[in-house]
Design a protein around this motif. Structure first.
Motif, PDB file in Angstrom:
ATOM      1  N   ALA A 167      -7.166  11.868   9.770  1.00 39.18           N
ATOM      2  CA  ALA A 167      -8.422  11.578   9.074  1.00 39.18           C
ATOM      3  C   ALA A 167      -9.600  11.558  10.043  1.00 39.18           C
ATOM      4  O   ALA A 167     -10.683  12.073   9.740  1.00 39.18           O
ATOM      5  N   GLU A 168      -9.392  10.977  11.224  1.00 48.04           N
ATOM      6  CA  GLU A 168     -10.466  10.914  12.214  1.00 48.04           C
ATOM      7  C   GLU A 168     -10.792  12.305  12.746  1.00 48.04           C
ATOM      8  O   GLU A 168     -11.961  12.640  12.982  1.00 48.04           O
ATOM      9  N   ALA A 169      -9.764  13.131  12.938  1.00 48.92           N
ATOM     10  CA  ALA A 169      -9.999  14.476  13.464  1.00 48.92           C
ATOM     11  C   ALA A 169     -10.676  15.379  12.436  1.00 48.92           C
ATOM     12  O   ALA A 169     -11.490  16.246  12.788  1.00 48.92           O
ATOM     13  N   GLU A 170     -10.368  15.177  11.142  1.00 47.31           N
ATOM     14  CA  GLU A 170     -10.883  16.061  10.094  1.00 47.31           C
ATOM     15  C   GLU A 170     -12.100  15.506   9.375  1.00 47.31           C
ATOM     16  O   GLU A 170     -12.689  16.187   8.531  1.00 47.31           O
ATOM     17  N   GLY A 171     -12.475  14.264   9.690  1.00 48.34           N
ATOM     18  CA  GLY A 171     -13.620  13.668   9.010  1.00 48.34           C
ATOM     19  C   GLY A 171     -13.322  13.267   7.585  1.00 48.34           C
ATOM     20  O   GLY A 171     -14.214  13.250   6.722  1.00 48.34           O
ATOM     21  N   TRP A 172     -12.061  12.901   7.296  1.00 44.68           N
ATOM     22  CA  TRP A 172     -11.694  12.478   5.950  1.00 44.68           C
ATOM     23  C   TRP A 172     -11.942  10.993   5.762  1.00 44.68           C
ATOM     24  O   TRP A 172     -11.935  10.206   6.711  1.00 44.68           O
ATOM     25  N   ARG A 173     -12.113  10.630   4.526  1.00 46.76           N
ATOM     26  CA  ARG A 173     -12.132   9.215   4.128  1.00 46.76           C
ATOM     27  C   ARG A 173     -10.717   8.853   3.698  1.00 46.76           C
ATOM     28  O   ARG A 173     -10.170   9.453   2.777  1.00 46.76           O
ATOM     29  N   LEU A 174     -10.108   7.873   4.379  1.00 43.46           N
ATOM     30  CA  LEU A 174      -8.703   7.530   4.135  1.00 43.46           C
ATOM     31  C   LEU A 174      -8.598   6.141   3.528  1.00 43.46           C
ATOM     32  O   LEU A 174      -9.118   5.161   4.083  1.00 43.46           O
ATOM     33  N   LEU A 175      -7.916   6.037   2.391  1.00 42.43           N
ATOM     34  CA  LEU A 175      -7.679   4.767   1.695  1.00 42.43           C
ATOM     35  C   LEU A 175      -6.176   4.488   1.690  1.00 42.43           C
ATOM     36  O   LEU A 175      -5.382   5.388   1.402  1.00 42.43           O
ATOM     37  N   SER A 176      -5.796   3.256   1.988  1.00 41.54           N
ATOM     38  CA  SER A 176      -4.373   2.895   2.041  1.00 41.54           C
ATOM     39  C   SER A 176      -4.080   1.763   1.070  1.00 41.54           C
ATOM     40  O   SER A 176      -4.643   0.673   1.182  1.00 41.54           O
ATOM     41  N   TYR A 177      -3.191   2.044   0.102  1.00 41.10           N
ATOM     42  CA  TYR A 177      -2.718   1.045  -0.857  1.00 41.10           C
ATOM     43  C   TYR A 177      -1.210   0.894  -0.624  1.00 41.10           C
ATOM     44  O   TYR A 177      -0.410   1.656  -1.187  1.00 41.10           O
ATOM     45  N   THR A 178      -0.816  -0.018   0.205  1.00 36.82           N
ATOM     46  CA  THR A 178       0.619  -0.177   0.483  1.00 36.82           C
ATOM     47  C   THR A 178       1.016  -1.636   0.399  1.00 36.82           C
ATOM     48  O   THR A 178       0.221  -2.538   0.679  1.00 36.82           O
ATOM     49  N   ARG A 179       2.272  -1.836   0.032  1.00 40.01           N
ATOM     50  CA  ARG A 179       2.823  -3.195  -0.090  1.00 40.01           C
ATOM     51  C   ARG A 179       4.311  -3.118   0.187  1.00 40.01           C
ATOM     52  O   ARG A 179       5.025  -2.303  -0.408  1.00 40.01           O
ATOM     53  N   SER A 180       4.798  -3.969   1.083  1.00 36.90           N
ATOM     54  CA  SER A 180       6.218  -3.957   1.445  1.00 36.90           C
ATOM     55  C   SER A 180       7.090  -4.245   0.230  1.00 36.90           C
ATOM     56  O   SER A 180       6.763  -5.095  -0.597  1.00 36.90           O
ATOM     57  N   ALA A 181       8.208  -3.516   0.147  1.00 36.75           N
ATOM     58  CA  ALA A 181       9.201  -3.691  -0.918  1.00 36.75           C
ATOM     59  C   ALA A 181       8.619  -3.430  -2.300  1.00 36.75           C
ATOM     60  O   ALA A 181       9.106  -3.963  -3.286  1.00 36.75           O
ATOM     61  N   CYS A 182       7.577  -2.595  -2.366  1.00 33.78           N
ATOM     62  CA  CYS A 182       6.935  -2.307  -3.652  1.00 33.78           C
ATOM     63  C   CYS A 182       6.537  -0.837  -3.699  1.00 33.78           C
ATOM     64  O   CYS A 182       5.499  -0.456  -3.148  1.00 33.78           O
ATOM     65  N   PRO A 183       7.333   0.024  -4.323  1.00 31.15           N
ATOM     66  CA  PRO A 183       6.991   1.445  -4.397  1.00 31.15           C
ATOM     67  C   PRO A 183       5.881   1.692  -5.404  1.00 31.15           C
ATOM     68  O   PRO A 183       5.651   0.882  -6.303  1.00 31.15           O
ATOM     69  N   PHE A 184       5.202   2.832  -5.256  1.00 32.80           N
ATOM     70  CA  PHE A 184       4.196   3.236  -6.234  1.00 32.80           C
ATOM     71  C   PHE A 184       4.936   3.931  -7.367  1.00 32.80           C
ATOM     72  O   PHE A 184       5.214   5.128  -7.329  1.00 32.80           O
ATOM     73  N   ILE A 185       5.280   3.156  -8.389  1.00 29.66           N
ATOM     74  CA  ILE A 185       6.093   3.665  -9.500  1.00 29.66           C
ATOM     75  C   ILE A 185       5.795   2.837 -10.736  1.00 29.66           C
ATOM     76  O   ILE A 185       5.534   1.629 -10.642  1.00 29.66           O
ATOM     77  N   SER A 186       5.834   3.471 -11.893  1.00 30.49           N
ATOM     78  CA  SER A 186       5.417   2.796 -13.121  1.00 30.49           C
ATOM     79  C   SER A 186       6.507   1.953 -13.753  1.00 30.49           C
ATOM     80  O   SER A 186       6.230   1.161 -14.649  1.00 30.49           O
ATOM     81  N   ILE A 187       7.753   2.116 -13.333  1.00 31.25           N
ATOM     82  CA  ILE A 187       8.840   1.333 -13.919  1.00 31.25           C
ATOM     83  C   ILE A 187       9.104   0.089 -13.073  1.00 31.25           C
ATOM     84  O   ILE A 187       8.677  -0.007 -11.919  1.00 31.25           O
TER      85      ILE A 187
END
Length: 705
Positions: A506-526
């Motif tokens: 992100a720093e090399a490409e000039g991107w805006r980076l957002l991080s939504y992470t939580r231990s033991a919690c996948p990004f899943i609807s079920i």
């Protein structure tokens, strides 16, 4: 009120051979269960037998003293417990530190030292309960003093139980003890404790196993048997014999019927505890028709007499043997357990008995308390001083990775100036490159195995905790805050492990980076299961993150990854159904994001090693090949198969698989290019992830073009 146990140390002190035999049965259950779980799956329930016995004996002795003198000498009681328990415990704790220094990998030294301090202070069970809820210790190797948790429960019981009895005696009339008042008091302890045990073992099984509050009812059950003793002696002999034999059969059966994969203590603990109470209640009234003769057989009583020392010694020797020789087979483990009888007998002969039987200490409670305090102090000091041997090595901060220009030369060792090359030694086509083969020795390893578990994303990014307020999620932000391209990362710790590489890109490409992470919690609807239960916080988090991504941010790229999770409600043994359910849940989740024209990039889950990499590398610096895992099983573990199935044929979803640069050759190595790949058995070190940044950038940039 005449009780079945007379005052401790009196000329008429009753000796119960059946109880000594129960101790023998309990310790054999524990020892064989620890050595061969397949032989005795419920052997750990022997600890519950000890709890009931302790509750019976301690209550009987205290109430007998109240009956005889009208009071309880707290100094005398604590002095007897101190000289009985603490000297042998201190010897084993100090010996465990020595075994740790000699045989255990350096990565485990610091935690062991703190475990010894907690054990000496009678609080290891609470420390283990906290660790049981810690995602990062879920797969950690067991402590060499882990078995001290049960001693912590008993010692906490010893501290509070006499005070409860004194309070009940005051309420019931100290000079004339009332059995009803005592029973009511015990019920006020036991019933809430049992109810909490049933609830907690289902809702939060890890901590529930260790905490005192879920075990108090077992000790109180033994106390109730002591109070009811006079009436139990009047049972008809046939009834008493049937009760005692049925109880003994129940205790023995619990070693095989208690399921270690189901919630415990809870309802399952009724088998060993009620069985023990039945033996104690009926054995004396049954006389020669009961199990007293069998339990009181001299060889069995000898094992019962050694039970405390056997319990103390067997576990450190098992852990040390496994650290030295690798995973032990059942026969070898049983051999180690059998050998523990040698130090146990020596401790019993030269430490336990001389202090416990000392005539001088019998009449000098203050001196016994001083000895107990000295033993505790020595063990605490040993644990604290041991920390000096594990002072973390000085290690330079990680060197930023210099990314070559797009279309530039193939990544080489020069990509990471001043530091080890890591994945860059593999060149543009990593699969099959022998530079990534497992070897026995390397010149140096970064990060040092003793600090590798701290080499996570936090070391490469400013401190940030993505948060949630109501139905809104707030991400961690990196890169250019005004970048024209927005890239988001969502998932559990297996997604978060990619942050060091993504931040560099992100720093090399000039991107805006957002991080939504939580231990033991996948990004899943079920709803998924974690430690056999759903986590409502994870479900709410997912809803908030999905709403933020779909309605607010609408990033250009969404990167997702996670380890394997079983959909809640799917049988844990049905792997195929779990894989199918997880893949369907992922597809539905990603479909909601691609519907707003966001491209989803699935970072295929990384390989899993069979052993904890830092521990294995620290223990085998000249034989690193012992830390390798065959490629097929490493890639089949985790969430990778579900990622492949979920991404196949789905529009707007792209699978990015960098595992050829993590495990290029069979078997998968623990070290490549001078970099330790893993910080446990399945999470990559931030240092190695950063060395993958050029490869990840090429794949992401291609998707944006």
């Amino acid at each position: 009120m005449r009780l079945p146990v007379t005052p401790e140390g009196s000329a008429r002190s009753a000796f119960r051979g059946d109880i000594e035999g129960l101790r023998a049965l309990a310790v054999v259950m524990v020892l064989v269960g620890h050595a061969g779980r397949d032989l005795v799956p419920g052997g750990f329930a022997g600890v519950d037998v000890f709890f009931v016995i302790s509750g019976f004996l301690i209550t009987g002795l205290l109430v007998a003293e109240l009956e005889r003198t009208g009071r309880i000498s707290l100094a005398g009681f604590y002095a007897r417990r101190a000289k009985r328990l603490l000297p042998a415990a201190a010897v084993v704790l100090v010996a465990s530190l020595l075994l740790t220094w000699l045989l255990l990998p350096r990565t485990r030294w610091a935690d062991t030292a703190w475990d010894v301090v907690a054990s000496a202070a009678y609080g290891l069970n609470w420390r283990l309960a906290v660790q049981a809820t810690d995602y990062w210790t879920a797969d950690a190797a067991p402590s060499i003093v882990q078995h001290f948790w049960s001693l912590g429960v008993e010692e906490q019981f010893y501290l509070g139980w006499p005070l409860l009895l004194l309070g009940l005696a005051v309420l019931g009339g100290r000079r004339r003890l009332r059995r009803g008042a005592l029973m009511a008091g015990f019920a006020l302890v036991a019933l809430p404790s049992f109810a909490w045990s049933v609830h907690a073992s289902q809702a939060d099984p890890g901590p529930a196993y260790f905490v005192t509050t879920t075990r108090l009812w077992e000790l109180a059950l033994g106390g109730a048997v002591a109070i009811a003793g006079t009436r139990l002696h009047r049972l008809p002999r046939p009834l008493a014999a049937a009760l005692a034999w049925a109880g003994l059969a129940t205790v023995a059966a619990s070693a095989f019927l208690v399921d270690p994969d189901r919630a415990f203590p809870g309802y399952q603990a009724l088998l060993p505890t009620v069985g023990t109470a039945a033996v104690i209640a009926g054995a004396q009234a049954a006389g020669r028709f009961g199990p007293s003769g069998a339990l009181g057989w001299r060889p069995i009583r000898a094992v019962g007499a050694l039970s405390y020392s056997l319990y103390l010694w067997h576990w450190p020797l098992l852990v040390a043997a496994e650290a030295r020789f690798g995973e032990l087979g059942t026969r070898a483990a049983l051999g180690v357990v059998a050998l523990s009888a040698v130090p146990a007998a020596l401790t019993y002969r030269f430490v336990e008995n001389p202090i416990r039987m000392s005539a001088a200490l019998r009449w000098e409670p203050a001196a016994a308390l001083r000895i107990g305090a000295l033993c505790t102090g020595v063990a605490v000091a040993a644990g604290l001083l041991f920390q000096l041997t594990v002072w973390p090595p000085r290690q330079a901060p990680p060197t930023p990775v210099a990314l070559p220009a797009i279309g530039g030369p193939t990544p080489t060792a020069t990509t990471t100036p001043g530091g080890p090359p890591g994945a860059t030694v593999l060149g543009r086509e990593p699969l099959g490159n022998r530079a990534g083969a497992a070897v026995d020795r390397v010149a140096s390893i970064v990060p040092d195995p003793s600090v590798a578990k701290k080499d996570g994303p936090e070391q490469w990014a400013h401190p940030c905790g993505a948060g949630q307020q109501g139905d809104q999620a707030f991400p961690c932000k990196y890169g250019d805050p005004f970048g024209a391209t927005t890239v988001a990362l969502a998932g559990d710790s297996h997604a978060n492990q990619w942050l060091p590489a993504l931040k560099l890109v992100a720093e090399a490409e000039g991107w805006r980076l957002l991080s939504y992470t939580r231990s033991a919690c996948p990004f899943i609807s079920i709803e998924v299961a974690w430690q056999e239960r759903p986590e409502p916080g994870c479900r709410d988090w997912n809803r908030a993150v999905q709403k933020q991504l779909v309605e607010v941010e609408k990033p250009d790229l969404l990167l997702v990854s996670n380890t394997f999770y079983r959909p809640y409600g799917v049988d844990r043994d049905d792997v195929d159904e779990a894989d199918k359910g997880m893949a369907e849940g992922l597809r539905a989740t990603w479909r909601a994001v691609t519907a707003v024209d966001t491209t989803v990039v699935v970072l295929r889950d990384t390989p899993y090693l069979e052993r904890n990499a830092p521990e294995c590398v620290a223990a085998n610096p000249r034989k690193l090949t012992r830390c390798a895992t065959d490629r097929e099983s490493a890639l089949d573990a985790g969430g990778g198969p579900a990622h492949e199935a979920a991404a196949a044929g789905q529009r707007g979803v792209h699978l990015v698989d960098l595992n050829d640069a993590i495990c290029p050759v069979d078997p998968c190595a623990a070290v490549i290019g001078g970099v330790l790949i893993y910080r446990d058995a399945n999470h990559l070190t931030a240092t190695y992830v950063a060395s993958l940044a050029p490869r990840l950038r090429d794949r992401l940039v291609a998707l944006l073009d």
